[in-house]
Design a protein around this motif. Structure first.
Motif, mmCIF file in Angstrom:
data_model
loop_
_atom_site.group_PDB
_atom_site.id
_atom_site.type_symbol
_atom_site.label_atom_id
_atom_site.label_comp_id
_atom_site.label_asym_id
_atom_site.label_seq_id
_atom_site.Cartn_x
_atom_site.Cartn_y
_atom_site.Cartn_z
ATOM 1 N N ALA A 309 0.843 -1.196 0.000
ATOM 2 C CA ALA A 309 0.000 0.000 0.000
ATOM 3 C C ALA A 309 0.875 1.242 0.000
ATOM 4 O O ALA A 309 1.814 1.343 0.792
ATOM 5 N N TYR A 311 0.414 5.016 0.715
ATOM 6 C CA TYR A 311 -0.583 5.898 1.328
ATOM 7 C C TYR A 311 -0.132 7.345 1.155
ATOM 8 O O TYR A 311 0.988 7.700 1.500
ATOM 9 N N SER A 349 -4.989 5.742 -0.852
ATOM 10 C CA SER A 349 -4.037 4.639 -0.793
ATOM 11 C C SER A 349 -4.041 3.950 -2.148
ATOM 12 O O SER A 349 -5.091 3.781 -2.748
ATOM 13 N N ILE A 379 3.455 7.152 2.831
ATOM 14 C CA ILE A 379 3.895 6.000 3.614
ATOM 15 C C ILE A 379 3.707 4.743 2.769
ATOM 16 O O ILE A 379 2.657 4.550 2.162
ATOM 17 N N GLU A 381 3.632 0.661 2.814
ATOM 18 C CA GLU A 381 3.571 -0.506 3.688
ATOM 19 C C GLU A 381 3.492 -1.774 2.849
ATOM 20 O O GLU A 381 2.654 -1.891 1.962
ATOM 21 N N TYR A 384 0.839 -6.757 2.767
ATOM 22 C CA TYR A 384 -0.610 -6.822 2.931
ATOM 23 C C TYR A 384 -1.135 -8.063 2.227
ATOM 24 O O TYR A 384 -0.569 -8.513 1.224
#
Lengths: 454, 454
Positions: A309, A311, A349, A379, A381, A384
């Motif tokens: 992701a 964001y 996102s 950000i 990440e 997921y």
């Protein structure tokens, strides 16, 4: 008239090919059969296609190819032998492989396509020979002769509708047609392969062109299951589902049937049935345009890991006309495809498959977002997982989202993302990869275990 | 040092202005006050700004303006009279209005800006005169003199940071400063107004520039409520919330405090307190950077109608790099801003405010999508409402999404869309407009009524 496609494990050994012949001859409607290259005979085995890739790479590197060539020939030789066929077919195959190896190698991609396609092509010849050997009227038809026309490079390979008229004439052929899967030819006769799993595509294109009553896809499982059987013990079988449901499940980890293969069948509304070569009397799974969704609102649950992701947060973002477009343009310019773009009020996102990002691309994208969009925060990440609840009944049934979200909450997993658009047949939840299995298990219990009370 | 902003109803009558003076003089920290134009005195009243718009439009149409001019002057006259001020201030205001009416009208937008700003500007002069009249050291400062610098047209109006240094010197002024809200000046002295509700913005810019300890925003409610009090009986007051929470609530229907006004305060971390001019000892609502979200995971629920969904469906859409970008580009070229883009596997919905679409634009957009993107389907649905659950605790608390979705299911409403990205403080549900009220009521019960058991 039916088109039957047999996957790699269904044509990996003489015994398997005998089953194929039994299946085909047991139903007079089974007129056109599309075959894969010989697949794995046992779990550690190497598929013929992989042997061909090794062989092709050796040839491209100008190294000696004798060992690799023999490996391929021997696989066919073994099967032909077991089937009781004469050496003629083996010689034909050997000659064909040598001919391919002698082709121009300037365009390495096209050379590799030619090499990879040898598995299906020669297997089709051999299986046609076996039909004839046992006295069944059958013949091999090459995709060029048959009319499987594809577009030119560098566009992504796809079948051209101009070939359909010629393909439709396959209906009029006498006897059984054995057609190799996985490849077609451009107008000027260049061979191009589909993506891996592309025999499914060939079968679908032919079924659509001849307007088949049914496209039977023979593989090595009894049916499509409502959830991954390696995670869920004895998941329920799906009897009937729609093209859209199959597509959504295939997208998120269901590998039974190739994504792209559904398109031709879907466009012409040809029903597809997934069946097991090793258990041909099991009903399998039928894929159709519409089903009665009241019987089973949720048809299956897929889970897939490996998502990232990105964001992006910027105060009053949604007042900036073009913000989202510019963000997506950066991805496009980096040739990145993405999956979802859930958004809040001032944030967006981008969910994408981690495999489409390299460390370098990721850094460049982040830098460009900072520079070109001046966000308050970016950000990234990783790790997921996406859990996808699929069912035609979802948009007509209140309470499913609540049941699903509550089930996830019971596992203690946090929902990182939820995505449900209008008129949809799926509900997508993002969770951390370590929560994937327990989430899938609890959702399966919630929607498929009747006696489950909480 | 505190900056206090008083909204339209707080400065609509002499009585209200006396309350303002009491509030300001009761706290030595209240140094800079920003005032709106006189608002409504009773519910059917017309705001002075609206009278000024009528006046400006008459002038632009080259029609006689005497009646409209008198209406504006009389409003100020009445207040000045009740405050016991001499006629000098009324003459000053009358002269100012006539001067504005005599300006160039070639650029009608700039002319209207000048007219609209007259409400705040003259009210500030009058209130400063009243402070002086009762013996309080106070002076009116014009935004040009004060340093409220804005950017040039045609860009959307916003304050320029180059003005901050001059604005910061307001700290050093003796006595109380009365500053008109709603407008600033470009470098070359052109007056530009902010959006409506722009006095909130002026106060925030000044509070940020002088690094105020607190920005007090005086309005006519005791606090911000957790839900719309016209739908929910006696909703709970919000004691403390974060900028992000306020922003998300303001976006979806909470009109207490202007969206854009939060930015300057947010950037400099200036706390904002919403207070009631008519009940100044009530604690009001404090808006800060961080709060303890364990106390109240969900801080409020907003609902707003008037959304449209454009649903686009295309098989294997997500394999087409650039599909989403091209879709958003069409919107951008039509100058349409959108709110959300929830997506499934092969479909994408664009959620936008219906008011940004005209029938003509809608038709053109649909036509372009069909032509340029060749989708399988495009469906437009109007009359959606968005329900937004807001709270800093949401991303750390499992189960909230399930509780919310289950609460909606209890009402029988179907969830048309769900949107929750990563790291977010909100969860957005789309429902049909006719389901909005019952959905809001049930969600309020679920998250704010402690005794509510289901």
């Amino acid at each position: 008239m039916k088109v039957c496609k047999f996957g790699g494990t269904s044509v990996a050994t003489a015994d398997q090919i005998r089953k194929v012949v039994d299946i085909v001859t047991s139903d007079i409607g089974r007129k056109i059969i599309v075959v894969s290259a010989p697949g794995k005979r046992f779990s550690d085995d190497i598929k013929v296609t992989d042997l061909l890739i090794k062989l092709g790479e050796k040839a491209l590197a100008n190294e000696d190819t004798e060992v690799e060539l023999n490996e391929v020939v021997n696989r066919f030789h073994g099967i032909a032998n077991d089937l009781g066929l004469s050496n003629d077919i083996v010689e034909t195959i050997k000659h064909d492989l040598k001919d391919r190896l002698s082709r121009h190698k300037e365009d390495s991609l096209l050379f590799m396509d030619t090499m990879k396609a040898a598995g299906e092509d020669n297997n089709a010849k051999m299986i046609a020979a076996y039909f004839q050997f046992i006295g069944v009227d059958a013949k091999y038809i090459n995709p060029r002769e048959g009319g499987l026309l594809v577009n030119n490079r560098p566009e992504r390979v796809r079948a051209l509708p101009q070939g359909d008229e010629k393909l439709a004439k396959l209906r009029d052929e006498q006897g059984i047609i054995v057609f190799p899967g996985f490849f077609g030819y451009t107008e000027d006769g260049t061979l191009r392969t589909f993506n891996r799993g592309g025999s499914d595509i060939t079968g679908s294109i032919i079924a659509a062109a001849i307007k088949a009553d049914l496209y039977e896809n023979f593989t090595d499982v009894d049916s499509v299951f409502a959830a991954n059987p390696t995670v869920i013990d004895n998941p329920v079988s799906i009897e009937t589902m729609t093209y859209r449901e199959m597509r959504e499940l295939a997208y998120a980890g269901f590998s039974v049937f190739h994504d792209e293969a559904l398109i031709p069948a879907f466009r012409k509304s040809i029903p597809v049935r997934i069946k097991n070569t090793n258990n041909p009397y099991a009903p399998g799974t039928l894929i159709v345009k519409e089903r009665d969704y009241n019987e089973q609102q949720v048809i299956g649950i897929a889970a897939d890991s490996g998502f990232t992701a990105i964001y992006v947060d910027k105060y009053l973002m949604n007042l900036e006309i073009g913000f989202g477009r510019r963000l997506l343009q950066i991805l496009e310019e980096e040739e990145i495809s993405y999956e979802h773009t859930p958004s809040g009020i001032d944030n967006l996102s981008i969910i994408l498959r981690s495999r489409v990002l390299t460390k370098e691309k990721e850094e460049r994208i982040i830098e460009r977002i900072h520079k070109e969009l001046e966000p308050d925060a970016v950000i990234v990440e990783h790790d997921y997982s996406m859990i996808v609840l699929v069912g035609e009944g979802m948009q007509y049934t209140t309470g499913l989202a609540g049941r699903a979200a509550s089930a996830i909450a019971r596992t203690g997993a946090n929902i990182e993302m939820i995505n449900q658009g209008s008129s949809e047949v799926s509900l997508v939840f993002g969770v951390k990869v370590q929560d994937e299995t327990k989430t899938l298990k609890e959702l399966y219990k919630e929607f498929f275990v009747k006696s489950y009370a909480h």
